[in-house]
Write a protein that holds these residues in place. Structure first.
Motif, PDB file in Angstrom:
ATOM      1  N   GLU A 120      42.007  24.654  22.404  1.00  0.00           N
ATOM      2  CA  GLU A 120      41.613  25.719  23.343  1.00  0.00           C
ATOM      3  C   GLU A 120      42.817  26.534  23.789  1.00  0.00           C
ATOM      4  O   GLU A 120      42.734  27.751  23.962  1.00  0.00           O
ATOM      5  CB  GLU A 120      40.920  25.114  24.562  1.00  0.00           C
ATOM      6  CG  GLU A 120      39.422  24.967  24.371  1.00  0.00           C
ATOM      7  CD  GLU A 120      38.733  24.674  25.700  1.00  0.00           C
ATOM      8  OE1 GLU A 120      38.805  25.521  26.609  1.00  0.00           O
ATOM      9  OE2 GLU A 120      38.145  23.591  25.814  1.00  0.00           O
TER      10      GLU A 120
ATOM     11  N   PRO B 175      42.436  37.260  39.164  1.00  0.00           N
ATOM     12  CA  PRO B 175      42.119  37.446  37.754  1.00  0.00           C
ATOM     13  C   PRO B 175      43.200  38.239  37.012  1.00  0.00           C
ATOM     14  O   PRO B 175      43.776  39.162  37.559  1.00  0.00           O
ATOM     15  CB  PRO B 175      40.822  38.241  37.789  1.00  0.00           C
ATOM     16  CG  PRO B 175      40.845  38.949  39.102  1.00  0.00           C
ATOM     17  CD  PRO B 175      41.594  38.060  40.044  1.00  0.00           C
ATOM     18  N   ILE B 176      43.486  37.812  35.804  1.00  0.00           N
ATOM     19  CA  ILE B 176      44.311  38.620  34.901  1.00  0.00           C
ATOM     20  C   ILE B 176      43.390  39.738  34.405  1.00  0.00           C
ATOM     21  O   ILE B 176      42.262  39.490  34.003  1.00  0.00           O
ATOM     22  CB  ILE B 176      44.767  37.777  33.694  1.00  0.00           C
ATOM     23  CG1 ILE B 176      45.718  36.691  34.132  1.00  0.00           C
ATOM     24  CG2 ILE B 176      45.417  38.672  32.628  1.00  0.00           C
ATOM     25  CD1 ILE B 176      47.128  37.131  34.404  1.00  0.00           C
ATOM     26  N   ARG B 177      43.885  40.957  34.486  1.00  0.00           N
ATOM     27  CA  ARG B 177      43.017  42.074  34.148  1.00  0.00           C
ATOM     28  C   ARG B 177      43.367  42.624  32.773  1.00  0.00           C
ATOM     29  O   ARG B 177      43.986  43.663  32.647  1.00  0.00           O
ATOM     30  CB  ARG B 177      43.116  43.137  35.228  1.00  0.00           C
ATOM     31  CG  ARG B 177      42.413  42.718  36.519  1.00  0.00           C
ATOM     32  CD  ARG B 177      43.026  43.371  37.707  1.00  0.00           C
ATOM     33  NE  ARG B 177      44.424  42.976  37.829  1.00  0.00           N
ATOM     34  CZ  ARG B 177      45.279  43.556  38.621  1.00  0.00           C
ATOM     35  NH1 ARG B 177      44.908  44.576  39.340  1.00  0.00           N
ATOM     36  NH2 ARG B 177      46.524  43.131  38.684  1.00  0.00           N
TER      37      ARG B 177
ATOM     38  N   ARG C  77      49.149  33.674  34.207  1.00  0.00           N
ATOM     39  CA  ARG C  77      48.001  32.803  34.000  1.00  0.00           C
ATOM     40  C   ARG C  77      48.496  31.512  33.366  1.00  0.00           C
ATOM     41  O   ARG C  77      49.312  31.535  32.455  1.00  0.00           O
ATOM     42  CB  ARG C  77      46.971  33.463  33.089  1.00  0.00           C
ATOM     43  CG  ARG C  77      45.807  32.512  32.869  1.00  0.00           C
ATOM     44  CD  ARG C  77      44.511  33.225  32.722  1.00  0.00           C
ATOM     45  NE  ARG C  77      44.552  34.182  31.633  1.00  0.00           N
ATOM     46  CZ  ARG C  77      43.480  34.610  30.992  1.00  0.00           C
ATOM     47  NH1 ARG C  77      42.279  34.196  31.342  1.00  0.00           N
ATOM     48  NH2 ARG C  77      43.591  35.491  30.028  1.00  0.00           N
ATOM     49  N   HIS C  78      48.006  30.410  33.863  1.00  0.00           N
ATOM     50  CA  HIS C  78      48.475  29.109  33.416  1.00  0.00           C
ATOM     51  C   HIS C  78      47.344  28.363  32.732  1.00  0.00           C
ATOM     52  O   HIS C  78      46.313  28.107  33.347  1.00  0.00           O
ATOM     53  CB  HIS C  78      48.990  28.307  34.624  1.00  0.00           C
ATOM     54  CG  HIS C  78      49.462  26.928  34.276  1.00  0.00           C
ATOM     55  ND1 HIS C  78      49.482  25.901  35.177  1.00  0.00           N
ATOM     56  CD2 HIS C  78      49.938  26.416  33.117  1.00  0.00           C
ATOM     57  CE1 HIS C  78      49.942  24.806  34.584  1.00  0.00           C
ATOM     58  NE2 HIS C  78      50.226  25.092  33.341  1.00  0.00           N
ATOM     59  N   VAL C  79      47.537  28.051  31.473  1.00  0.00           N
ATOM     60  CA  VAL C  79      46.579  27.235  30.737  1.00  0.00           C
ATOM     61  C   VAL C  79      47.142  25.810  30.733  1.00  0.00           C
ATOM     62  O   VAL C  79      48.129  25.523  30.057  1.00  0.00           O
ATOM     63  CB  VAL C  79      46.406  27.754  29.291  1.00  0.00           C
ATOM     64  CG1 VAL C  79      45.398  26.894  28.544  1.00  0.00           C
ATOM     65  CG2 VAL C  79      45.975  29.214  29.300  1.00  0.00           C
ATOM     66  N   THR C  80      46.504  24.945  31.540  1.00  0.00           N
ATOM     67  CA  THR C  80      47.049  23.596  31.750  1.00  0.00           C
ATOM     68  C   THR C  80      46.602  22.671  30.624  1.00  0.00           C
ATOM     69  O   THR C  80      45.718  21.830  30.796  1.00  0.00           O
ATOM     70  CB  THR C  80      46.590  23.050  33.119  1.00  0.00           C
ATOM     71  OG1 THR C  80      46.670  24.102  34.091  1.00  0.00           O
ATOM     72  CG2 THR C  80      47.471  21.905  33.577  1.00  0.00           C
ATOM     73  N   ARG C  81      47.199  22.864  29.469  1.00  0.00           N
ATOM     74  CA  ARG C  81      46.832  22.097  28.285  1.00  0.00           C
ATOM     75  C   ARG C  81      48.087  21.763  27.505  1.00  0.00           C
ATOM     76  O   ARG C  81      49.120  22.403  27.675  1.00  0.00           O
ATOM     77  CB  ARG C  81      45.934  22.962  27.372  1.00  0.00           C
ATOM     78  CG  ARG C  81      44.632  23.362  27.993  1.00  0.00           C
ATOM     79  CD  ARG C  81      43.540  22.421  27.554  1.00  0.00           C
ATOM     80  NE  ARG C  81      42.284  22.784  28.205  1.00  0.00           N
ATOM     81  CZ  ARG C  81      41.119  22.233  27.886  1.00  0.00           C
ATOM     82  NH1 ARG C  81      41.060  21.324  26.935  1.00  0.00           N
ATOM     83  NH2 ARG C  81      40.036  22.582  28.514  1.00  0.00           N
TER      84      ARG C  81
ATOM     85  N   GLU D   5      51.321  41.160  31.139  1.00  0.00           N
ATOM     86  CA  GLU D   5      50.848  39.938  31.792  1.00  0.00           C
ATOM     87  C   GLU D   5      51.103  38.761  30.861  1.00  0.00           C
ATOM     88  O   GLU D   5      50.970  38.885  29.651  1.00  0.00           O
ATOM     89  CB  GLU D   5      49.341  40.043  32.069  1.00  0.00           C
ATOM     90  CG  GLU D   5      48.956  41.227  32.926  1.00  0.00           C
ATOM     91  CD  GLU D   5      48.839  40.905  34.408  1.00  0.00           C
ATOM     92  OE1 GLU D   5      49.121  39.754  34.785  1.00  0.00           O
ATOM     93  OE2 GLU D   5      48.462  41.811  35.172  1.00  0.00           O
TER      94      GLU D   5
ATOM     95  N   ALA E  73      43.425  30.549  23.206  1.00  0.00           N
ATOM     96  CA  ALA E  73      43.797  31.513  24.252  1.00  0.00           C
ATOM     97  C   ALA E  73      45.023  32.315  23.815  1.00  0.00           C
ATOM     98  O   ALA E  73      45.098  33.537  24.011  1.00  0.00           O
ATOM     99  CB  ALA E  73      44.072  30.785  25.568  1.00  0.00           C
TER     100      ALA E  73
END
Lengths: 376, 376
Positions: free
Chosen positions: A67, A6-8, A57-61, A40, A71
């Motif tokens: 969305e 998790p990204i904190r 963190r990777h947002v696969t979009r 981060e 983010a």
């Protein structure tokens, strides 16, 4: 066994969460520079195997996905690590959070014509150029500039793609068709001695630092080797380039790292293009400079004081293209440091780079490295 | 939105997957050094908010947990980032995969008596010492060594914990009780001038490099400042320490980074303790040396050629203890680089460190940094 990481955001030790449009190797190296600062990264990249995903963190979009934008909008600041992201996405984000570099820089850098016009308006010399919106304008442009000339699409060109050298009238039809009849810029071909690039970093408070000019060597349109500082660099050449970089940054209200590619020709510096982001020709800064371009980009966009761009001794960067180098062979060269991007090799694909330092021994080390398959 | 970040063991760009017992800041910095080499880390640490988790795969299990050990056994090599892991776990792993440094080094380093006996057997000077297994042996030990003396538990001491200085017979009862009547070692108190430490790196092929000796300053038993190289370091002092380090590595069939803490007293070097891992006094190497201790540890345990340990110019490392420093204040000091560990601050807890370089300006920069809350 848990494999969640998790990204904190709520960890009090996190300085900031930075959103990034793009998750390639530049995003990966930004993320590696960010962790020590407590920063981060959240990278938006449609590719499932984005190189940054191992460390951010990777947002696969897609870049314009609602969305994904939501983010990013929740981040302290949003930046980009490649310049083909939609300007509209950057502009929409700028209404919700800080976006650095400013979307205007993205807009200018995405269009070779706007870019050259911007250089010209600031008194930064460029090769002569003409706008080409039609076959007739191509004809007129060649008339005005003479041969040889270079026809480039205004948008989406990189690594030598989207351009054709024209040596005579006979080649106009083929070139125009090959580039798809899209809006172009025609430039006088400059028989330059070498290509240099300048990395400028501008902070939120307008403070600006310049890395020394570096010399870039291309092959097949792809950067192969950067030498830093550029051999034979004089204070006056550095000062002139720094002045151009500063003018650009001031005009664009720039915050972050900006790369300016220049031709050196007959004692002149001609601006070729700019990139509103960290740049391949600045990878040497990880080991070669007091502060890496990645750390300085993050410092700049987060409003932190900039680090020294000093390069204490000569070094070089070699790209690994199309094949993974043998780590044992690379690291057996004294002063060599390997940077892999987590990318599977494919023809023409940048999969890593090597930095090598060494003062007197640099040339010999560089040759040893270039002899390895896929290096330089 | 996907927040999964799979480790891609099958990615052809991955050089190796390294298992780590422990996931603290040392694991975090190992992971940050690993990514550029194509090395992915799997850290076993029972703590849910292990600092390494942001940059490595985190197995949230106890060190001796069967599933955790199974995950590690599938790695190319297993290492440790703190030395209180059960030797039995390391030994069990060594039957399934390569474990570096060898479990024997862990066994010796975990026991202050075995450690001192090992030093003595190798002709490495130490403070005089005696084994203390009972109250009677404590009495006898004090008789033999005189006062002042230091009583230390054989196991589980760190950062000044688990030890008592004895100045007279009257203090024996209290000290023996306070330490719980466990097996101890009694050492003659050495009025040393300063504490030095040496980082040695030994590769799989036995090749060995030594970083320059550094000077460590403690407060409340916690390392506060490291100066590298140790001020006034002479080639003969360095050579003597290097010889001790090499003897230790050879005796233990060592592979990886080994830290050796030494007292300098009256021209003598006395071995105090060793750590079979990367070490707090080596954090300066990230910016201060040609190759960081983290990169060199990975190179060593993966059988890759070692990098240069040269320290081109004086630098210093300051620990951030108990409070998060203000990044703006830290980075406004020229030559300063901040390293946060993603840990929430607590009294006495190391939450980050700062490296600062600067030749002539180093002393002044160091003082500016030490004036900040929680720094040094």
């Amino acid at each position: 066994m848990s494999s969640t990481r998790p990204i904190r955001e709520r960890n009090p030790a996190t300085t900031a969460v930075v959103g990034v449009l793009g998750g390639g190797q530049l995003g990966r190296m930004l993320a590696l520079a960010g962790h020590p600062l407590g920063v981060e990264l959240v990278c938006v990249d449609p590719s499932a195997d984005a190189p940054a995903a191992a460390v951010a963190r990777h947002v696969t979009r897609d870049y314009a996905d609602p969305e994904a934008l939501a983010a990013l909008a929740s981040c302290a600041v949003v930046t980009y690590e490649f310049e083909s992201v939609p300007v509209s996405a950057a502009e929409a984000l700028a209404e919700k959070t800080r976006v650095s570099p400013p979307p205007e820089a993205l807009r200018v850098a995405q269009d070779r014509l706007l870019e050259k016009q911007c250089f010209r308006a600031l008194g930064i010399p460029t090769p002569d150029f003409a706008a080409v919106g039609s076959r007739a304008e191509l004809e007129a442009g060649c008339e005005a500039l003479g041969f040889p000339a270079v026809l480039k699409t205004r948008r989406l060109g990189y690594d030598g793609k989207g351009q054709r050298v024209l040596r005579s009238r006979k080649e106009l039809d083929d070139a125009w068709t090959a580039l798809g009849g899209v809006p172009c810029i025609l430039e006088r071909f400059v028989p330059f001695e070498r290509e240099l690039s300048l990395l400028v970093v501008r902070g939120q408070d307008g403070s600006t630092v310049h890395y020394p000019l570096v010399e870039n060597e291309h092959e097949g349109g792809i950067l192969r080797v950067t030498r830093a500082p550029a051999p034979g660099l004089t204070p006056s050449l550095q000062a002139r380039a720094a002045e151009y970089g500063s003018r650009l940054c001031a005009r664009l209200a720039y915050v972050g790292v900006l790369a300016l590619e220049l031709f050196e020709a007959g004692g002149e510096l001609l601006a070729n293009e700019m990139a509103p982001r960290v740049h391949n020709s600045g990878h040497f800064t990880i080991e070669g400079a007091r502060t890496s371009q990645f750390e300085n980009h993050l410092r700049a966009i987060l409003g932190l004081p900039l680090g020294s761009p000093e390069v204490p001794e000569p070094c070089a960067m070699l790209n690994c293209v199309g094949a993974l180098p043998d780590p044992h062979a690379v690291l057996s060269v004294p002063g060599a440091h390997l940077h892999l991007y987590g990318k599977a090799p494919r023809a023409g694909r940048k999969v890593g780079h090597i930095t090598v330092t060494g003062e007197q021994a640099l040339a010999e080390r560089l040759e040893r490295l270039r002899a390895l398959p896929g290096v330089g």
